[in-house]
Write an enzyme that holds these catalytic residues in place. Structure first.
Site, PDB file in Angstrom:
ATOM      1  N   LYS A  39       0.820  -1.212   0.000  1.00  9.51           N
ATOM      2  CA  LYS A  39       0.000   0.000   0.000  1.00  9.51           C
ATOM      3  C   LYS A  39       0.857   1.267   0.000  1.00  9.51           C
ATOM      4  O   LYS A  39       1.922   1.313   0.607  1.00  9.51           O
ATOM      5  CB  LYS A  39      -0.892   0.014   1.257  1.00  9.51           C
ATOM      6  CG  LYS A  39      -1.828  -1.172   1.347  1.00  9.51           C
ATOM      7  CD  LYS A  39      -3.089  -0.977   0.530  1.00  9.51           C
ATOM      8  CE  LYS A  39      -4.038  -0.066   1.230  1.00  9.51           C
ATOM      9  NZ  LYS A  39      -5.299  -0.624   1.607  1.00  9.51           N
ATOM     10  N   CYS A  97      -4.529  47.257   2.665  1.00  9.83           N
ATOM     11  CA  CYS A  97      -4.443  46.056   3.506  1.00  9.83           C
ATOM     12  C   CYS A  97      -3.066  45.419   3.339  1.00  9.83           C
ATOM     13  O   CYS A  97      -2.647  45.080   2.229  1.00  9.83           O
ATOM     14  CB  CYS A  97      -5.529  45.057   3.106  1.00  9.83           C
ATOM     15  SG  CYS A  97      -5.435  43.510   4.006  1.00  9.83           S
ATOM     16  N   CYS A 151      -6.402  44.216   8.271  1.00 12.44           N
ATOM     17  CA  CYS A 151      -6.390  45.683   8.229  1.00 12.44           C
ATOM     18  C   CYS A 151      -7.648  46.308   8.831  1.00 12.44           C
ATOM     19  O   CYS A 151      -7.732  47.526   8.952  1.00 12.44           O
ATOM     20  CB  CYS A 151      -6.189  46.179   6.801  1.00 12.44           C
ATOM     21  SG  CYS A 151      -7.634  45.914   5.758  1.00 12.44           S
ATOM     22  N   CYS A 161     -11.921  41.392   1.518  1.00 10.98           N
ATOM     23  CA  CYS A 161     -11.544  42.584   2.268  1.00 10.98           C
ATOM     24  C   CYS A 161     -11.576  43.743   1.285  1.00 10.98           C
ATOM     25  O   CYS A 161     -11.083  43.637   0.167  1.00 10.98           O
ATOM     26  CB  CYS A 161     -10.140  42.391   2.818  1.00 10.98           C
ATOM     27  SG  CYS A 161      -9.289  43.925   3.185  1.00 10.98           S
TER      28      CYS A 161
END
Ligand code: IVH
Length: 685
Positions: free
Chosen positions: A312, A430, A409, A424
């Site tokens: 596996k 920002c 911000c 935003c």
């Protein structure tokens, strides 16, 4: 807890998960976790054989078939495989085989372990009579009607030399592309999406209405035979598979015969490398003693043959807990919720974060802080939370609340109608957006500023040394030297890289600006249209500024006339150039010496208006190069086939797209024909 109680508790859990998996097609825990439970039980039973009962899950894997399908008794039981989770366990297997056969080197057939569900197909006189699921191994469900809808399963065998009765066994799988489309459809129709392709395949095959199955992109690969009556088969497993292929049955191309343990380990490594590029899931490889007489000499133990083993791969899904959910702000202000996780080893690495995409996705998956979740990491993709184990939700789990202000911000957050993403509104005010914008500007496919990595960008912004992308070109040795990890050599290299990046192309420059939804292709189209054609007498600087001015003044209509640009993108472009601070930054960049060569008159686009779809593996070309060359010729490259597709380019092992192309009468090109087309059309530009 005493051993007896522990064993019973484990059985109880395993039975429950068996039922979720086999009966409901809705597993609650990842396979790796299930394997661990089963192993623990097996080990305890080995230590305390007196506790074994016939009803223990180790003695009978699986559970009762669903109501609604007729039961099929497997005359020859459909066994499962023992697993090896590392090379040592594989070596153990090889040693046992050698000792029992009293030989030095074993020849193995090596195959991928396909991650779907086992199926038995019964052919009588070459005609498909019955398809059955594995069920509990001794009886399964009659899914003949459904199986008949799978294109890769022949209804008639080819030739005449097949046995009178022949039971073929193999795996039904759903390829990635089909899985993605199916889930898109599920969500669009308000249904629950499938957790992974294997569940989708199982759920699709066990539909009571074959019309539903017929719409699901299922495929089958054969890996062996069961019942064989009145007929001869070759004396090696690998040769049997070849024979099956001759009879029209689908067998995976990459099956090999290997010698001894080393051959097995090499094959495992090769498949591990190939894994991410395969169009379907495999969860390991299977080694089978190739000679049938040796298989017979080895025989079986309770539920698995002694002559085969599954090696596996490390699990791609694991369980862990969500410690918290943070919100990350991207370049365009998009807010992405990210799950902070209890570290967990999955897909070969330790994962501590997983994306939750957006608010709707969190609601849909119903993720709470404190939840136990399944995380998935496949290949290079970003780890993601697949689903929640609701039964394990602690009492103090908390739902996630999207903040109403930007966590970086403090600006307002807006979410447009019909959009999944919240953003935003701070723009370049920002700090998070600014950092991301600078990282994008510097990235390889944009301005390609080598040595300006993410960490350095963050440092430069944090220390107030860089506020916008234009500030980068004022960085000098004195400023950079002495910053974290900036020795003299790396400083000098970075300054040189900044200088070199000033000579760019208009297309790269426009892409680097990070205008929303302006990727490389759109940037190229813009550069073609607005690159200077009348630049006589202008300096490089003034000509570059003139290009930008023309673009900045373009009307919505002019923009929409450009191929690939619709009203939304045109709006983003106009909005970007409408902002004084963006025009200022561009001016500062050009004043700092960023420039590009005179754009040749807009190049001809001989394949404009055409759409191509690529499928399968191309041998001579890289997929990305093929795509780029088509796009350079003006063509579009789409991911799915429709009646409007100009042609499908089929490489090796093409997927369901090829079948669809044929169905829709869309022309199909081989790689050779495709290269010829490219070369022919490229002559024209
Ligand atoms: S051989 C007697 N070969 O794995 C051996 N199985 O854990 C029977 N599987 O139920 C299986 N790829 O669904 C074999 N190349 C492969 C396989 C394969 C996937 C599945 C199969 C089986 C399970 C066993």
């Amino acid at each position: 807890m005493n051993v007896e109680k522990h064993v019973e508790a484990l059985r109880e859990q395993i039975r429950y998960h068996n039922y979720r998996y086999y009966v409901l097609d809705d597993p609650q825990i990842p396979d790796a976790e299930y394997d661990r439970l089963l192993r623990e039980l097996q080990e305890l039973e080995e230590e305390h054989p007196e506790l074994i009962t016939p009803a223990s899950p180790t003695q009978r894997v699986g559970d009762k078939p669903l109501d609604g399908f007729a039961e099929v008794h497997h005359e020859i039981p459909m066994l499962s495989l023992d697993n090896a989770f590392d090379d040592e366990e594989l070596a153990e297997f090889d040693r046992r085989v050698r000792e029992r056969l009293e030989i030095d080197v074993v020849e193995y057939a090596a195959e991928p372990k396909l991650d779907g569900l086992a199926i038995s197909l019964l052919y009588e006189n070459g005609i498909l009579r019955r398809g059955a699921t594995r069920g509990d191994g001794s009886s399964g469900e009659d899914v003949t009607q459904n199986v008949r809808t799978i294109q890769s399963i022949p209804l008639h065998l080819i030739g005449t030399d097949f046995p009178e009765r022949l039971e073929v066994r193999g795996e039904v799988i759903m390829p990635h592309e089909g899985f993605r489309l199916l889930n898109e459809r599920q969500v669009a129709e308000g249904n629950k999406p499938f957790v992974n392709p294997r569940n989708a395949a199982a759920g699709s095959l066990r539909q009571l209405d074959p019309k539903v199955t017929a719409q699901r992109p299922l495929e089958m690969f054969c890996y062996g035979v069961g019942l064989v009556e009145n007929g001869e088969l070759p004396d090696r497993h690998s040769a049997i598979l070849e024979r099956l292929r001759d009879w029209g049955l689908r067998v995976y191309r990459g099956i090999a015969t290997v010698r001894g343990l080393n051959g097995c380990i090499d094959y495992y490594k090769r498949m591990q490398q190939a894994r991410d590029a395969l169009p379907f899931d495999i969860d390991g490889v299977v080694f089978k003693v190739d000679r049938i007489d040796q298989q017979q000499a080895l025989g079986f133990v309770a539920r698995a043959p002694r002559w085969a083993i599954a090696r596996k791969f490390p699990a791609q899904e694991e369980l862990t807990t969500v410690l918290d959910i943070d919100v990350q702000v991207g370049r365009t202000g998009a807010l992405t919720p990210v799950a902070r996780l209890e570290p967990v080893f999955v897909g070969g690495v330790t994962v501590t974060n997983a994306t939750l995409h957006n608010e709707d996705e969190i609601r849909r998956k119903d993720v709470h802080i404190g939840d136990t979740v399944i995380v998935r990491r496949a290949g290079d993709v970003i780890p993601e939370v697949v689903s929640v184990v609701k039964e394990r939700r602690p009492k103090d789990a908390r739902p996630f609340v999207m903040p109403s202000r930007c966590p970086v911000c403090g600006s307002d957050i807006e979410r447009m109608e019909g959009e999944a993403v919240a953003r935003c509104t701070g723009g370049l005010f920002c700090e998070a957006q600014r950092k991301e914008a600078i990282k994008h500007f510097a990235s390889r496919r944009a301005m390609d500023i080598e040595g300006l990595g993410d960490k350095l960008v963050e440092q430069l912004v944090d220390e107030g040394l860089v506020n916008d992308v234009a500030d980068l070109y004022h960085l000098d040795i004195e400023t950079l030297y002495g910053l974290e990890r900036m020795g003299i050599k790396s400083t000098e290299n970075l300054v040189a890289a900044l200088e070199a990046s000033k000579q760019t192309t208009l297309e790269r420059f426009l892409f680097a600006l990070g205008i929303r939804e302006v990727g490389e292709v759109t940037a190229r189209a813009l550069a073609r249209t607005f690159g200077a054609s009348s630049a006589k007498g202008l300096s490089d600087h003034d000509r570059a500024q003139a290009d930008i001015d023309r673009l900045a003044k373009a009307t919505q209509e002019e923009l929409e006339a450009i191929p690939d640009i619709g009203p939304v993108v045109a709006g983003h472009i106009a909005h970007f150039f409408g902002q004084a601070h963006n025009r200022d930054v561009i001016k500062k960049l050009l004043d700092a010496g960023v420039t590009w060569p005179l754009q040749e008159a807009a190049a001809a686009q001989p394949l404009q208006g055409k759409t191509y779809v690529l499928t399968g593996t191309l041998e001579k070309l890289k997929r990305n190069d093929a795509k780029a060359r088509l796009q350079a010729l003006g063509a579009k490259v789409a991911s799915s086939v429709s009646a409007k597709t100009s042609a499908v380019i089929a490489g090796k092992k093409p997927g369901s797209k090829l079948a669809k192309a044929k169905r829709l009468n869309v022309p199909v090109l081989s790689e050779k024909e495709f290269i010829k087309l490219l070369e022919q059309e490229e002559q024209k530009i």
